[in-house]
Structures are given as C-alpha cells and as structure tokens.
Design an enzyme around this catalytic site. Structure first.
Site, PDB file in Angstrom:
ATOM      1  N   TYR A   1      -2.923  -1.502  10.296  1.00  0.00           N
ATOM      2  CA  TYR A   1      -2.901  -1.707   8.847  1.00  0.00           C
ATOM      3  C   TYR A   1      -1.591  -1.191   8.249  1.00  0.00           C
ATOM      4  CZ  TYR A   1      -4.149  -1.213   3.911  1.00  0.00           C
ATOM      5  OH  TYR A   1      -4.157  -1.298   2.530  1.00  0.00           O
TER       6      TYR A   1
ATOM      7  N   SER B   1       0.848  -1.193   0.000  1.00  0.00           N
ATOM      8  CA  SER B   1       0.000   0.000   0.000  1.00  0.00           C
ATOM      9  C   SER B   1       0.882   1.240   0.000  1.00  0.00           C
ATOM     10  CB  SER B   1      -0.902   0.011   1.239  1.00  0.00           C
ATOM     11  OG  SER B   1      -1.564   1.258   1.389  1.00  0.00           O
TER      12      SER B   1
END
Length: 324
Positions: free
Chosen positions: A214, A201
C-alpha cells in the site's frame, strides 16, 4: 608547425585562478541563490495572505469525474461536489454502489436536470478506461476536473500477502492513474485547461509496518503527480493544474468497512473532513493537500533529522497497523 598556445588570462603565473575570475565563475550561482531566497520569502508572505484571504475558483457547472465513487471517500467527494454545483461523473467497479451514489445526488431528477451520471468501469483495465473516456466525451463533451481516487486498502506483513494481492493493489492504486491520464489528459492539453487530482496518503511521506504494498503505491502516486506537474510546467503557457491529496488514516466505521486495525497516537480523520479539504484544495488550486495539514510539516522534518532521531519520533507518535 605546431599551433601557438595562448596564455590563459584567467590564471596567474603559478597556475592558480585569479580571485576576480573565481568571483565571476560563482556569480551566476550566487545570484540564483539570492533570488531564490527572496522568492521564497515572497512565497511565504503570499501563502500567509492567501490563508487569510483565499482565492477560490467556482466548480458550478464544471464536469468532475470521480473514480472510486461507489463508497467511502469517493462517494463523499461526489456528494460534496454536487453541493458545489458541479456535474459529477461517478465511476466505480461496483455497479450497485456507483449507481446509488448518482441516484442520491440526482434525487429523482433525470435527463438534463440530473446532476450526476454513473459508469461501471474497472480503471485497472486500459481498454475499459478508453471506452469510459469515449462515453463521457460523447455525453458531457469534456472533463474539467479528473479525480483519480479509486484504491484498495489492506494491511498484512509482506510475506503474508499473496502475489495476486500485491499485483491487484499496484494495478488499482497506481497503474490505473496512468490509464486515466493517458485517456483524459490529451483533451485537457488540447484545450489547455483542466485539473488533475489524485488521492495519495500520508503514508507517502513516512513509513509503517504491515502496509508495504500500500505504501509503495502511494509513494508511486506522489512521484507520478510531482513529475507530471513538472512536465506540464515545461510549457510556459500551461493552464492545467494538479492537486495531490494526502489524508491520514480514515475512520471507515460510518460506512461499515474495516480495512485495518489502527492504533494511533494521533487522531484519525473522518471521510467528510478529507472530502471537504480535498474540494477546498481543488478550488484553491493547491498542489498538495494534507489532512490534517500539520502532518506534512512533521513528516518533512523527519526527513532531515538523523535516522536515530527520526526513529524515536516515529516510535513516540507511531501508528500501529494490523490486519483487520
């Protein structure tokens, strides 16, 4: 009898090194720097040339395993890989979703004519991953491209996140990569052929509130892939490639799933857009793929400017992430 001390010809009478010796000491380092600069210039020119005339390998008839293929990005990558002519092995913990992905690709075709197969597997459980590897090897013989895409997306302040939620996210988003690699990498190394892909990400290049677990997993995936690549590069004959995908926040509205509420100055990206960029990166054997591409440069600049300046730019173009 004491050993006779020999004079150090590298030093002058006052104990200081001679200028010539100083030059000789630093010559290897200077040579490496000059060669490095020339190599970097060549690499930039080569990159510019390849951006105009890209070299892409074919995925036709290649066996590509995709985790997290039951919906979202994993499903879209599976669809686009099938259009490339690949044999797609769809893997997900969601039995209904992963079967639907394979069924859509097959379009009623069965047996040898089928373009996809599916397996219900919890990739966070090493025993299930090992069983998956055996089953895939028995049916498909080998995996040419391994795409570790399975992941959990959630947002909340750290102290509002339960212990179980943190553990589950780390197990699926990060630790599962280790189990998949340990199960499938040995066969690739034996053949000295293969391609390992991981979905990370843009969060691995920066920071944001309310996604602490996350972001930590995505930093971990990025470090894992970078270090794995170095291990592979240690073998001068290595022919196993790696690619890490870094997408910006995905628009999950088309799949009727809302992981979080994102308010961003920059536009979010679509799932098909990220899938296309990922597959293009695999075909071009890119080490890093960022979607959109300009974000990688922006995030790297933030690492070298003073902290106050970095904070200003983050505030000016921030992404506010709240629990959905």
């Amino acid at each position: 009898m004491e050993a006779e001390q020999r004079p150090d010809n590298r030093s002058s009478s006052n104990g200081q090194q001679k200028p010539l010796n100083i030059v000789l000491d630093y010559l290897p380092m200077v040579t490496k720097v000059v060669v490095g600069i020339l190599h970097s210039i060549y690499a930039f020119i080569n990159l510019a040339f390849l951006s105009i005339y890209p070299e892409e390998k074919s995925l036709k008839d290649k066996v590509v395993l995709v985790t997290g293929a039951g919906r979202g990005l994993g499903r879209e990558m599976s669809y686009q890989l099938a259009k490339e002519g690949a044999k797609v092995v769809c893997v997900d913990i969601n039995a209904e979703g992963v079967k639907e992905t394979a069924d859509v690709i097959n379009g009623g075709r069965t047996g040898a004519d089928a373009g996809a197969d599916f397996y219900t597997t919890n990739v966070a459980e090493p025993s299930q991953v090992n069983e998956l590897a055996k089953a895939v090897e028995e049916k498909w013989g080998k995996v040419d491209v391994l795409i570790n895409n399975a992941g959990i997306v959630a947002s909340a302040p750290l102290m509002d996140t339960t212990d179980e939620q943190i553990k589950r996210m780390i197990d699926v988003n990060l630790v599962s990569h280790f189990w998949m690699l340990r199960a499938f990498l040995p066969a690739m190394k034996k053949r000295n052929e293969g391609h390992i892909v991981a979905t990370s990400s843009v969060a691995a290049f920066t920071c944001a509130a309310n996604i602490v677990p996350y972001a930590a997993t995505k930093y971990g995936v990025t470090g894992l892939m970078a270090s794995l690549r170095e291990e592979l590069r240690a073998d001068p004959l290595n022919n196993i490639k790696t690619t890490t995908i870094h997408p910006f926040f995905l628009d999950s509205a088309p799949i009727n799933v809302k992981h979080w509420d994102v308010k961003s100055t920059l536009p979010i990206v679509s799932i098909p857009q990220v899938a296309h960029a990922a597959i293009q990166g695999i075909k071009r054997e890119d080490v890093i793929v960022t979607v959109p591409e300009i974000l990688r440069l922006i995030m790297q600049i933030l690492w070298i400017v003073p902290q106050k300046s970095a904070d200003y730019w983050r505030d000016a173009f921030s992404s506010k992430i709240n629990k959905a």
